[in-house]
Design an enzyme around this catalytic site. Structure first.
Site, PDB file in Angstrom:
ATOM      1  N   HIS A 309       0.850  -1.191   0.000  1.00  0.00           N
ATOM      2  CA  HIS A 309       0.000   0.000   0.000  1.00  0.00           C
ATOM      3  C   HIS A 309       0.879   1.232   0.000  1.00  0.00           C
ATOM      4  O   HIS A 309       1.983   1.218   0.562  1.00  0.00           O
ATOM      5  CB  HIS A 309      -0.922   0.001   1.226  1.00  0.00           C
ATOM      6  CG  HIS A 309      -2.029   0.997   1.150  1.00  0.00           C
ATOM      7  ND1 HIS A 309      -1.856   2.323   1.504  1.00  0.00           N
ATOM      8  CD2 HIS A 309      -3.327   0.878   0.752  1.00  0.00           C
ATOM      9  CE1 HIS A 309      -2.991   2.965   1.335  1.00  0.00           C
ATOM     10  NE2 HIS A 309      -3.904   2.127   0.878  1.00  0.00           N
ATOM     11  N   ASP A 367      -8.105  -4.351  -0.621  1.00  0.00           N
ATOM     12  CA  ASP A 367      -8.588  -4.812  -1.925  1.00  0.00           C
ATOM     13  C   ASP A 367      -8.417  -6.315  -2.121  1.00  0.00           C
ATOM     14  O   ASP A 367      -9.053  -6.905  -2.992  1.00  0.00           O
ATOM     15  CB  ASP A 367      -7.849  -4.087  -3.054  1.00  0.00           C
ATOM     16  CG  ASP A 367      -8.056  -2.592  -2.994  1.00  0.00           C
ATOM     17  OD1 ASP A 367      -9.217  -2.171  -2.932  1.00  0.00           O
ATOM     18  OD2 ASP A 367      -7.067  -1.845  -3.018  1.00  0.00           O
TER      19      ASP A 367
END
Length: 432
Positions: A309, A367
């Site tokens: 991320h 996700d």
């Protein structure tokens, strides 16, 4: 103030020294206030992607990427995900405090009263091509709302800002479901205000005039959780886009449409769809080691989607929550026999034990599992980013409202380092 900490910047090119205030928030690192840098020293800063630039003050969301912490208005995301409803979190993000029972009830009633859209918008929807992507429809329709609700778009009026925020939070599920119905060629379903926010959305998505539809409690619970986890995430690309658009005084519907357009990018809102594509490509648990090796090969184009991320250098706190809910949803809705989920678990297990990924702090992010849950709920991949936009609208309107009430608001105007041609004279076309 004279005793405030400062940072001295020395320009080695000409020997000049300049002092700038060092500002601190309630949490997180300090920031050097360089707003006078160009005026005093004649130079800009260079920060591609704004990786080290604080563009605003905000009291909405805090992230500590190293520790894996996410707070909404000071409340840990784990507590809100476990105990709150999405509209309770929406109230918190927008108004700054958790509501009491009376406040929440009144807020829910306001939102439900705004769920219908102008009937003429149905004609607008019908004007889209039969197979138009739902995100294209969502972006276009939300941008058009200022033409239908122009009675309350004076951005300098606090009451009008609040009404517009209520309308956006209320109407996004209706528009999102309508975009899906148009995409698959089914009739538009009007909202049912006797249902809760998430259940109402599921009804508009999956009901038809031919048959009754009652959303399952597990589906409603899963959607409520996903919406909470996606409601806000500080100054990400789409939120920054909303703020930049809003800094010009643009109406809120145009600003949210700009945020939707930014979210549509595969590097932002389309990541969970990319995870499912990757899992489908891997195909079977037995193939995981081969694809892990490919991911580590710098000459191979294959990449592990859903790992790592931009901000988190630890386990994404949202991923831990969503992983457990994934088990619950699949157990009830898919008989716990989802091969992609089994594959995802094995991929996560190996990656978290592999030195290559551990050293680079490539942990699963939100996700990685959200697409699997959406798929189990019957929501098609073309709608994944729409779902993200629906949830994130709450964060967008909260940031937009906060910005519009900030006395320090200035129109956004990033600078650049010019690499073009130096000055030159025009040459008539006959002599070129």
């Amino acid at each position: 103030m004279a005793n405030d900490p400062t940072v001295t910047i020395i320009n080695n090119a000409n020997g000049s020294r300049h002092e700038y205030p060092l500002k601190f928030g309630s949490l997180g690192p300090g920031a050097i206030d360089i707003s006078s840098l160009y005026r005093e020293s004649g130079v800009f800063t260079y920060d591609p992607g704004f990786m080290a630039t604080a563009s605003c003050h905000s009291a909405i969301t805090f992230i500590d990427g190293d520790q894996g912490v996410l707070l909404y208005r000071g409340y840990p995301i784990e507590q809100l995900a476990a105990r709150a409803s999405f509209l309770e979190v929406a109230y918190l993000l927008y108004y700054g405090e958790l509501p009491d029972e009376k406040q929440l009830g009144e807020f829910e009633q306001i939102i439900m009263r705004h769920t219908m859209i102008n009937e003429n918008l149905k004609d607008f929807l019908d004007g889209f091509h039969y197979d138009a992507h739902p995100m294209a429809i969502l972006c276009g329709v939300v941008g058009s709302l200022s033409a239908f609700y122009h009675d309350s778009i004076d951005v300098n009026n606090p009451r009008y800002r609040e009404v517009s925020a209520h309308r956006l939070i209320a109407k996004l599920p209706t528009i999102a479901a309508a975009s899906y119905k148009h995409y698959i060629g089914e009739p538009f379903m009007y909202p049912r205000n006797d249902l809760r926010y998430c259940a109402n959305f599921l009804y508009m998505m999956f009901a038809t005039p031919c048959a009754d539809y009652e959303p399952s409690l597990i589906a409603e619970k899963a959607l409520n959780l996903l919406f909470i986890l996606h409601a806000d995430h500080e100054q990400n690309a789409s939120t920054s886009t909303v703020r930049l658009a809003g800094s010009s005084g643009a109406n809120p519907f145009a600003c949210i449409a700009a945020g939707i357009a930014s979210l549509w990018g595969p590097a932002h809102g389309g990541a969970n769809e990319a995870v499912l594509d990757m899992l489908t490509e891997i195909g079977h648990v037995d193939n995981v080691p081969k694809f892990i090796a490919r991911a580590k090969d710098k000459d191979d184009s294959f990449r592990l989607m859903g790992f790592g991320h931009r901000v988190y250098k630890n386990y994404d706190p949202r991923a831990k929550i969503i992983r457990e809910v994934c088990h619950q949803v699949l157990a009830e809705l898919a008989d716990n026999k989802n091969p992609l989920f089994d594959l995802a678990l094995e991929l996560e297990r190996i990656a978290l034990e592999d030195e290559y990924f551990v050293e680079r702090k490539l942990y699963p992010n939100v996700d990685f599992y959200s697409g699997i849950i959406y798929q189990a709920l019957g929501i098609p991949r073309s709608m994944f980013t729409v779902m993200f936009a629906l949830a994130r609208t709450v964060g967008w309107v909260s940031h937009w409202t906060e910005m519009m009430s900030d006395s320090a608001l200035r129109i956004g105007r990033p600078r650049q380092i010019y690499h073009g041609s130096p000055p030159r004279d025009y040459v008539p076309i006959s002599k070129r």
